[in-house]
Design a protein around this motif. Structure first.
Motif, PDB file in Angstrom:
ATOM      1  N   ASP A 116       0.828  -1.210   0.000  1.00 59.08           N
ATOM      2  CA  ASP A 116       0.000   0.000   0.000  1.00 59.08           C
ATOM      3  C   ASP A 116       0.861   1.257   0.000  1.00 59.08           C
ATOM      4  O   ASP A 116       0.564   2.237  -0.704  1.00 59.08           O
ATOM      5  CB  ASP A 116      -0.915   0.009   1.223  1.00 59.08           C
ATOM      6  N   ASN A 142       2.758   1.601  -3.405  1.00 57.09           N
ATOM      7  CA  ASN A 142       1.836   1.915  -4.506  1.00 57.09           C
ATOM      8  C   ASN A 142       1.516   3.404  -4.599  1.00 57.09           C
ATOM      9  O   ASN A 142       0.981   3.864  -5.608  1.00 57.09           O
ATOM     10  CB  ASN A 142       0.537   1.120  -4.358  1.00 57.09           C
ATOM     11  N   LEU A 176       0.933  -5.068  -6.136  1.00 56.59           N
ATOM     12  CA  LEU A 176       1.826  -3.953  -6.432  1.00 56.59           C
ATOM     13  C   LEU A 176       1.536  -3.396  -7.820  1.00 56.59           C
ATOM     14  O   LEU A 176       1.347  -4.142  -8.783  1.00 56.59           O
ATOM     15  CB  LEU A 176       3.282  -4.408  -6.359  1.00 56.59           C
ATOM     16  N   LYS A 177       1.528  -2.085  -7.938  1.00 57.54           N
ATOM     17  CA  LYS A 177       1.279  -1.439  -9.231  1.00 57.54           C
ATOM     18  C   LYS A 177       2.523  -1.436 -10.115  1.00 57.54           C
ATOM     19  O   LYS A 177       2.411  -1.397 -11.345  1.00 57.54           O
ATOM     20  CB  LYS A 177       0.799  -0.007  -9.001  1.00 57.54           C
TER      21      LYS A 177
END
Length: 301
Positions: A63, A66, A97-98
Motif C-alpha cells: 500500500d 503503490n 503492487l502497481k
C-alpha cells in the motif's frame, strides 16, 4: 567587456547547460521498492520472528509503495519460511503492487517438499533462477545464491558441484560454511562476468541483488564463494552497489566505491516492519526506510 567576449559568453553558457542535460538524460532519475525476508508461514512466533504477521506487513508495504511511481519492486529472498502452501497467502498480496515486481531466490524459498521444489519458480513468477533487468542506463544483475546449496541444487550436476564446494571448504574453519548458505556455480560466475562486460561496453551502471551478502561486517551469512564474486566486482568500475537480505539484523559496508547494503528482515520484531524505497539520481542513491530500515544516502561516481 569586449564585443568578442560578449559573443563567446552565451556559447559557454549553452555548452554548460547542454552538458548538464546530457548527464541527466544519460542517467535518468527513478525509484524502486525493496523488501527483504517477508518469510511467511502459518507458524508459531519465535523470540525474534513473527511469521503470521508477515502478510499484514507485506500488505502495508504494498500500500505504501503503490503511492509512488516506482519503476519496479524487488523482494530479496525468503518470501516464505516453509511450506509450499505459504506462497498462496503472500503471492496475491505481492501481485497487488502497481509497479513491475521481481524476486530473488532465498534459502527458505526451498523449504518445501523435494517433489515441489521445481514448482517454486512458477509460484515466484521466475522464468530463470538468475537474470538481469536493464533500464534507465542501469544493468541490475539478480543472482541466485542457492545455485550451489544443500537446499536449492536440483540437478545431479549442481548437487555434485555443491558437494565439491563444501568438501573444498571443509576443515578450514570458515564462518560461512553453514548448511543454510549457498554459492554461485562457475556457469553463473561466467554469466556475471559477461554481464559486467556488456555494462562497460554500453556505459551502464550496475547494481547486484542477491539473498546472501558478499561483504559485510560479519562473514557468517556470506555466499560460500563470495571471494570469487568480489574478484569480479573489484575489477569492474561499473558496479555501484550490492543489495541483499538473509542477515535479518541488517548491515552496511562501503568498499572501493561499492555500497554493500543488507536490508533488515521484514519478519523480525513483534511491533515493527522493514522495507524501503530507493531513489536513483545521477550521482547519489537515496534509501528511504520504513519501520526498522534506516534511511541513507550513498554517493556514486
Amino acid at each position: 567587456m569586449t564585443r568578442t567576449l560578449l559573443l563567446i559568453l552565451p556559447w559557454f553558457i549553452l555548452v554548460g547547460c547542454s552538458q548538464k542535460k546530457k548527464i541527466a538524460s544519460e542517467f535518468p532519475e527513478f525509484g524502486i521498492g525493496v523488501v527483504a525476508d517477508c518469510q511467511y508461514c502459518n507458524c508459531k512466533s519465535s523470540d525474534v520472528r513473527f511469521y503470521r504477521q508477515s502478510p499484514m506487513r507485506l500488505r502495508e508495504a504494498a500500500d505504501t509503495l503503490n503511492a509512488y511511481p516506482l519503476d519496479y519492486t524487488i523482494h530479496l529472498g525468503d518470501f516464505i519460511d516453509q511450506g509450499f502452501s505459504s506462497f498462496d497467502t503472500v503471492a496475491p498480496i505481492w501481485a497487488a503492487l502497481k509497479s513491475d515486481r521481481f524476486h530473488v531466490l532465498g534459502n527458505h524459498d526451498f523449504s518445501v517438499a523435494d517433489s515441489l521444489k521445481p514448482l517454486v519458480f512458477e509460484k515466484m513468477e521466475l522464468n530463470n533462477r538468475y537474470y538481469r533487468i536493464v533500464r534507465n542506463k542501469w544493468r541490475f544483475i539478480v543472482l541466485d545464491g542457492n545455485d550451489l546449496s544443500l537446499h536449492g541444487a536440483l540437478t545431479d550436476s549442481k548437487k555434485q558441484q555443491t558437494d565439491s564446494l563444501f568438501n573444498l571448504m571443509e576443515g578450514k574453519n570458515l564462518p560461512n560454511v553453514l548448511p543454510w548458505n549457498g554459492g554461485l556455480s562457475n556457469d553463473q560466475l561466467n554469466w556475471v562476468e559477461n554481464q559486467l562486460k556488456l555494462a562497460t561496453l554500453n556505459e551502464e551502471r550496475v547494481g547486484l541483488f542477491c539473498h546472501f551478502p558478499a561483504l559485510g561486517t560479519s562473514d557468517s551469512h556470506n555466499l560460500l564463494n563470495y571471494k570469487q564474486l568480489l574478484n569480479l566486482i573489484n575489477k569492474n568500475d561499473c558496479v555501484k552497489f550490492y543489495f541483499n537480505g538473509h542477515n535479518h539484523a541488517g548491515d552496511y559496508i562501503e568498499n572501493d566505491g561499492v555500497h554493500y547494503l543488507t536490508f533488515k528482515g521484514m519478519v523480525d520484531t513483534q511491533d515493527s516492519t522493514s522495507f524501503a524505497r530507493v531513489a536513483f539520481k545521477k550521482d547519489s542513491i537515496f534509501v528511504t526506510g520504513y519501520g526498522r530500515e534506516p534511511s541513507r544516502k550513498f554517493k556514486i561516481k
